[in-house]
Design a protein around this motif. Structure first.
Motif, PDB file in Angstrom:
ATOM      1  N   ALA A   3       0.634  -1.407   0.045  1.00 27.18           N
ATOM      2  CA  ALA A   3      -0.029   0.070  -0.083  1.00 27.18           C
ATOM      3  C   ALA A   3       0.884   1.314  -0.084  1.00 27.18           C
ATOM      4  N   GLY A   4       2.094   1.220   0.352  1.00 29.96           N
ATOM      5  CA  GLY A   4       2.922   2.449   0.265  1.00 29.96           C
ATOM      6  C   GLY A   4       3.540   2.643  -0.816  1.00 29.96           C
ATOM      7  N   LEU A   5       3.354   1.907  -1.824  1.00 26.11           N
ATOM      8  CA  LEU A   5       3.885   2.246  -3.254  1.00 26.11           C
ATOM      9  C   LEU A   5       3.196   3.307  -3.830  1.00 26.11           C
ATOM     10  N   THR A   6       3.920   4.462  -4.681  1.00 21.04           N
ATOM     11  CA  THR A   6       3.105   5.335  -5.423  1.00 21.04           C
ATOM     12  C   THR A   6       2.571   4.549  -6.605  1.00 21.04           C
ATOM     13  N   ILE A   7       1.569   5.183  -7.248  1.00 16.78           N
ATOM     14  CA  ILE A   7       0.925   4.557  -8.425  1.00 16.78           C
ATOM     15  C   ILE A   7       1.982   4.112  -9.429  1.00 16.78           C
ATOM     16  N   LYS A   8       2.867   4.977  -9.698  1.00 17.31           N
ATOM     17  CA  LYS A   8       3.882   4.756 -10.661  1.00 17.31           C
ATOM     18  C   LYS A   8       4.698   3.515 -10.480  1.00 17.31           C
ATOM     19  N   HIS A   9       5.200   3.277  -9.163  1.00 16.80           N
ATOM     20  CA  HIS A   9       6.053   2.034  -8.938  1.00 16.80           C
ATOM     21  C   HIS A   9       5.042   1.000  -8.797  1.00 16.80           C
ATOM     22  N   TYR A  10       3.864   0.982  -8.456  1.00 15.15           N
ATOM     23  CA  TYR A  10       2.756  -0.054  -8.211  1.00 15.15           C
ATOM     24  C   TYR A  10       2.713  -0.643  -9.715  1.00 15.15           C
ATOM     25  N   ILE A  11       2.511   0.308 -10.595  1.00 13.62           N
ATOM     26  CA  ILE A  11       2.248  -0.090 -12.080  1.00 13.62           C
ATOM     27  C   ILE A  11       3.556  -0.571 -12.662  1.00 13.62           C
ATOM     28  N   GLU A  12       4.657  -0.284 -12.370  1.00 12.14           N
ATOM     29  CA  GLU A  12       6.073  -0.791 -12.934  1.00 12.14           C
ATOM     30  C   GLU A  12       6.287  -2.343 -12.161  1.00 12.14           C
ATOM     31  N   GLU A  13       5.849  -2.360 -10.851  1.00 10.01           N
ATOM     32  CA  GLU A  13       5.971  -3.783 -10.035  1.00 10.01           C
ATOM     33  C   GLU A  13       5.097  -4.581 -10.683  1.00 10.01           C
ATOM     34  N   ASN A  14       3.722  -4.366 -10.807  1.00  9.25           N
ATOM     35  CA  ASN A  14       3.047  -5.303 -11.520  1.00  9.25           C
ATOM     36  C   ASN A  14       3.041  -5.455 -12.825  1.00  9.25           C
ATOM     37  N   ALA A  15       3.357  -4.575 -13.676  1.00  6.73           N
ATOM     38  CA  ALA A  15       3.975  -4.891 -15.017  1.00  6.73           C
ATOM     39  C   ALA A  15       5.058  -6.141 -15.173  1.00  6.73           C
ATOM     40  N   ALA A  16       6.088  -5.743 -14.466  1.00  4.76           N
ATOM     41  CA  ALA A  16       7.183  -6.720 -14.330  1.00  4.76           C
ATOM     42  C   ALA A  16       6.590  -8.208 -13.954  1.00  4.76           C
ATOM     43  N   ARG A  17       5.764  -8.270 -12.888  1.00  8.10           N
ATOM     44  CA  ARG A  17       5.346  -9.533 -12.401  1.00  8.10           C
ATOM     45  C   ARG A  17       4.437 -10.169 -13.685  1.00  8.10           C
ATOM     46  N   ILE A  18       3.496  -9.327 -14.331  1.00  4.61           N
ATOM     47  CA  ILE A  18       2.779  -9.857 -15.462  1.00  4.61           C
ATOM     48  C   ILE A  18       3.614 -10.419 -16.587  1.00  4.61           C
ATOM     49  N   GLU A  19       4.710  -9.685 -16.945  1.00  8.34           N
ATOM     50  CA  GLU A  19       5.321  -9.970 -17.998  1.00  8.34           C
ATOM     51  C   GLU A  19       6.235 -11.437 -17.512  1.00  8.34           C
ATOM     52  N   ALA A  20       6.713 -11.430 -16.277  1.00  2.94           N
ATOM     53  CA  ALA A  20       7.281 -12.757 -15.886  1.00  2.94           C
ATOM     54  C   ALA A  20       6.529 -13.962 -16.097  1.00  2.94           C
ATOM     55  N   GLU A  21       4.882 -13.617 -15.920  1.00  2.00           N
ATOM     56  CA  GLU A  21       3.807 -14.844 -16.076  1.00  2.00           C
ATOM     57  C   GLU A  21       3.773 -15.093 -17.507  1.00  2.00           C
ATOM     58  N   LEU A  22       3.629 -14.121 -18.403  1.00  4.15           N
ATOM     59  CA  LEU A  22       3.560 -14.042 -19.488  1.00  4.15           C
ATOM     60  C   LEU A  22       4.657 -15.030 -20.261  1.00  4.15           C
ATOM     61  N   LEU A  23       5.823 -14.873 -19.847  1.00  2.00           N
ATOM     62  CA  LEU A  23       7.004 -15.593 -20.481  1.00  2.00           C
ATOM     63  C   LEU A  23       6.806 -17.358 -20.396  1.00  2.00           C
ATOM     64  N   GLU A  24       6.035 -17.342 -19.237  1.00  2.00           N
ATOM     65  CA  GLU A  24       5.939 -18.871 -19.048  1.00  2.00           C
ATOM     66  C   GLU A  24       4.360 -19.333 -19.454  1.00  2.00           C
ATOM     67  N   SER A  25       3.901 -18.512 -20.079  1.00  2.00           N
ATOM     68  CA  SER A  25       2.543 -18.899 -20.330  1.00  2.00           C
ATOM     69  C   SER A  25       2.258 -19.877 -21.469  1.00  2.00           C
ATOM     70  N   LEU A  26       3.134 -20.073 -22.172  1.00  2.00           N
ATOM     71  CA  LEU A  26       3.124 -21.350 -23.287  1.00  2.00           C
ATOM     72  C   LEU A  26       3.926 -22.472 -22.779  1.00  2.00           C
ATOM     73  N   MET A  45       5.373 -10.581 -25.822  1.00  2.36           N
ATOM     74  CA  MET A  45       6.356  -9.767 -25.072  1.00  2.36           C
ATOM     75  C   MET A  45       7.065  -8.389 -25.792  1.00  2.36           C
ATOM     76  N   ALA A  46       6.077  -7.886 -26.667  1.00  3.59           N
ATOM     77  CA  ALA A  46       6.744  -6.697 -27.267  1.00  3.59           C
ATOM     78  C   ALA A  46       6.193  -5.310 -26.732  1.00  3.59           C
TER      79      ALA A  46
END
Lengths: 301, 301
Positions: A3-26, A45-46
């Motif tokens: 909850a302490g993250l700024t929205i910008k960091h929140y977005i960056e952190e979640n985007a990284a998390r989503i991309e790590a999952e997408l890499l493993e999705s096939l 991954m573009a």
């Protein structure tokens, strides 16, 4: 929750998390022809803002559900979004050579493979959703609700319908209502799906689902109008694509009908209406959803 | 069950029943752009043997389940099959102007609309499957099993993968194994899905599901080899398409590798192996499944 993250960091952190999952999705064990796999992953991954999966996660957080169990659904919506971009870029459709500064899928892999990569990503999105049931024991009834929503909101009466109307209307949009139909379905329907899917995953009440739907349609439209505005006034170096490209392509936009100032007012008004719906439905923790609404509609790129 | 019908009449009756359902499969209340709806229905109602939906129904009958509740799933598999034909016919793929004596979708509606009609049919197949749950109370767990199978067998490692391998291999198939990979995924995977979906709907045991899967792969391949044989020896007026079209297109086929007589032996052998699997798994009423296996692999068109 972080909850302490700024929205910008929140977005960056979640985007990284989503991309790590997408890499493993096939799944690597599957006998997918190598070029097809490459073509799918190239577009998946573009880059991109990963906004739709982020809305799934933020909705689950708003209901204090498990974002881990929501990941397969978050990935699914990004597969749907990616397939729609691959097919939209084809020569028979928008005929674009570049997207986000990279060659489009068919420019790299050829038209046939681009069509198939799109088909495969669309199909695999449904497989991914089922994994929330297999791997995280999300109840089957909720999975079925999510799949029903996706097949409606991404299909003939949803996103594909919006694209079809856009294709047909390119020469002759004369009314704001026609433009709104296209935006509603090409953009807002998937935003609404992302929010409702989060609601299904985390057990939203009927009243909360209605609020999520209203919020989605309001901010989806605001997001699209902001896109139109940026195309007219945005800084090309910040935006990463040529400004006034809509005008050059003679695409009809919100500023065309309303002017810039009234379009900006409309973005603000829609954003406030959307946020109000969420606030009134009393989610346990709606801070991120509300911050995302502001972020999406006040962005300069 | 109509156990007294000959297989020919059984097929005609079920095909008519399936077509009546397909006609109603796009809800009229939905805001689907008119041309998109027309384009989808044009190909969905363009004839065809309706074999895949018929296999769903025959499997459900074999287990004495409800064919009425199976109808939305039967329609779904025909939507998947139809979308794959629309996309395969596109200029970037096989570039065909005619199918079953009618103009292909993109020749009538243009390439953009054909791509979108395919996307929309693929997406709507999943909606249709969910209706077995909504309208006929098939348990959600079974629906999820069906959707998982479909997304795997119709996707990157299934039908789309087979098409990708076919596209890439057109110039250079030199081994029978490469041809088998393509047939396995382009044709057999959807046959197997149809049978397994019937099994899920009617509560097949694990042993029965294995038998259905084996049956599907055997008759799927037999069906495809028979197709290759008919292309060499078939009567053009019976077949409704030019014979020797594969040869003219320099497509590699089974008779090319094995010769006609050994190909015919292979069809008989696969059909018997498939039927044996069903007989050994003791279905309550497997007559129609066995008759369909013979019909499919002994057909002259």
């Amino acid at each position: 929750m972080n909850a302490g993250l700024t929205i910008k960091h929140y977005i960056e952190e979640n985007a990284a998390r989503i991309e790590a999952e997408l890499l493993e999705s096939l799944p690597g064990i599957w006998g997918i022809p190598e070029t097809l796999r490459e073509s799918m992953m190239y577009s998946l991954m573009a880059g991109g803002k990963r906004l739709r999966p982020m809305l799934v996660l933020a909705t689950v957080e708003a209901l204090r559900g498990s974002t881990e169990a929501a990941m397969p659904v978050a990935c699914a919506i990004e597969m749907i979004h990616t397939y729609s971009l691959i097919h939209d870029d084809l020569p028979a459709m928008d005929n674009d050579d570049y997207r986000r500064g990279k060659l489009t899928n068919h420019k790299v892999y050829g038209e046939a493979m681009a069509i198939l990569a799109g088909d495969a990503l669309l199909t695999h999105a449904f497989y991914s959703i089922v994994q929330a049931y297999r791997a995280y024991e999300v109840p089957a009834e909720r999975i079925v609700d999510i799949i029903e929503d996706l097949s409606r909101l991404a299909g003939a009466s949803g996103m594909v319908g919006g694209q079809a109307a856009d294709m047909q209307g390119e020469q002759g949009i004369t009314k704001l209502e026609e433009l709104e139909y296209i935006h509603l379905h090409k953009t807002s329907d998937l935003v609404v799906f992302s929010l409702k899917a989060g609601g299904h995953l985390a057990g939203a009440t009927a009243k909360q689902q209605q609020a999520l739907e209203k919020f989605g349609y309001k901010i989806g439209l605001a997001f699209q109008i902001q896109d139109d505005i940026l195309d007219v006034i945005g800084d090309e170096s910040v935006l990463g694509k040529p400004v006034k490209s809509d005008e050059k392509q003679q695409k009809v936009t919100y500023p065309y009908f309303l002017g810039i100032e009234a379009s900006k007012d409309k973005v603000r008004e829609l954003t406030e209406q959307g946020k109000r719906a969420i606030i009134d439905a009393h989610f346990p923790y709606s801070d991120r959803l509300l911050e995302l609404a502001d972020f999406l509609t006040q962005r300069d790129r």
